[in-house]
Design a protein around this motif. Structure first.
Motif, PDB file in Angstrom:
ATOM      1  N   LYS A   1       0.587   9.324   7.903  1.00 34.67           N
ATOM      2  CA  LYS A   1       0.101   8.110   7.256  1.00 34.67           C
ATOM      3  C   LYS A   1      -1.266   7.738   7.821  1.00 34.67           C
ATOM      4  N   GLU A   2      -1.895   6.769   7.182  1.00 39.74           N
ATOM      5  CA  GLU A   2      -3.241   6.370   7.585  1.00 39.74           C
ATOM      6  C   GLU A   2      -3.295   4.907   8.010  1.00 39.74           C
ATOM      7  N   THR A   3      -4.409   4.550   8.609  1.00 41.26           N
ATOM      8  CA  THR A   3      -4.716   3.161   8.925  1.00 41.26           C
ATOM      9  C   THR A   3      -5.525   2.607   7.774  1.00 41.26           C
ATOM     10  N   ILE A   4      -5.244   1.374   7.379  1.00 39.94           N
ATOM     11  CA  ILE A   4      -5.954   0.746   6.250  1.00 39.94           C
ATOM     12  C   ILE A   4      -6.431  -0.640   6.674  1.00 39.94           C
TER      13      ILE A   4
ATOM     14  N   TYR B   1       1.539   2.644   5.335  1.00 44.40           N
ATOM     15  CA  TYR B   1       0.456   2.885   6.291  1.00 44.40           C
ATOM     16  C   TYR B   1       0.944   2.800   7.734  1.00 44.40           C
ATOM     17  N   ASP B   2       0.320   3.602   8.595  1.00 43.30           N
ATOM     18  CA  ASP B   2       0.613   3.533  10.027  1.00 43.30           C
ATOM     19  C   ASP B   2       0.205   2.182  10.595  1.00 43.30           C
TER      20      ASP B   2
ATOM     21  N   LYS C   1     -12.552   3.295   8.055  1.00 40.55           N
ATOM     22  CA  LYS C   1     -11.244   3.371   7.407  1.00 40.55           C
ATOM     23  C   LYS C   1     -11.318   2.914   5.952  1.00 40.55           C
ATOM     24  N   ARG C   2     -10.314   3.333   5.180  1.00 39.51           N
ATOM     25  CA  ARG C   2     -10.206   2.906   3.780  1.00 39.51           C
ATOM     26  C   ARG C   2      -9.856   1.431   3.735  1.00 39.51           C
TER      27      ARG C   2
ATOM     28  N   GLN D   1       0.245   4.838  -5.060  1.00 42.13           N
ATOM     29  CA  GLN D   1       0.415   5.642  -3.849  1.00 42.13           C
ATOM     30  C   GLN D   1       1.832   5.450  -3.287  1.00 42.13           C
TER      31      GLN D   1
ATOM     32  N   ASN E   1     -14.325   4.100   1.383  1.00 42.07           N
ATOM     33  CA  ASN E   1     -13.241   4.563   0.535  1.00 42.07           C
ATOM     34  C   ASN E   1     -12.417   3.329   0.157  1.00 42.07           C
TER      35      ASN E   1
END
Length: 149
Positions: free
Chosen positions: A2-5, A28-29, A82-83, A111, A101
């Motif tokens: 997962k990603e950071t947002i 998200y993370d 970050k996005r 998503q 992004n």
């Protein structure tokens, strides 16, 4: 993985109104917001991190054309690389010109469906709209087409 947002208040408020804020936590993370977004949204969750953007000149410049929450969120996204979740058209355009992004709330819901966090997008879009969250018809049609709903 997962990603950071980075999130602006519109998404947080919309999801909170329909009792689906947990989607962000599952998708998200890390969810990071600036202090102004925390103030605007009034949402305090232990899994949402609040961080101050350090570039005060950038924040000040962005506040000349955007609201304070959007300005701080964009500055924070720039700082962290970050996005960012943004729904306001002008803020999205500014963020894209800054090579960020960008995803919107509807894109985030798509998503979440693709990740198996939610089963369908349409009921959540309808619920958001019933709770004063504006989603344009072209965007709604495109999202439902992508979601195959």
């Amino acid at each position: 993985m997962k990603e950071t947002i980075i999130a602006d208040s519109t998404c947080l408020i919309g999801l909170e109104r329909i009792n689906h804020l947990h989607i962000l936590q599952k998708l998200y993370d890390n969810v990071i917001i600036p202090p102004e977004v925390e103030k605007e949204s009034g949402i305090l969750k232990d899994w949402i991190k609040v961080e101050q953007p350090h570039n005060s000149l950038l924040v000040y410049s962005l506040k000349l054309i955007l609201d304070s929450g959007e300005a701080e969120a964009i500055a924070l996204a720039c700082m962290k690389g970050k996005r960012i979740i943004l729904d306001d058209k002008q803020a999205r355009n500014v963020a894209r010109r800054m090579k960020l992004n960008v995803i919107g709330t509807v894109g985030m819901l798509l998503q979440a469906k693709n990740s198996g966090i939610i089963k369908a997008v349409k009921p959540l879009i309808e619920e958001l709209e019933r709770n004063s969250f504006y989603i344009g018809e072209p965007l709604k049609r495109e999202a439902l087409k992508i979601a195959k709903e």
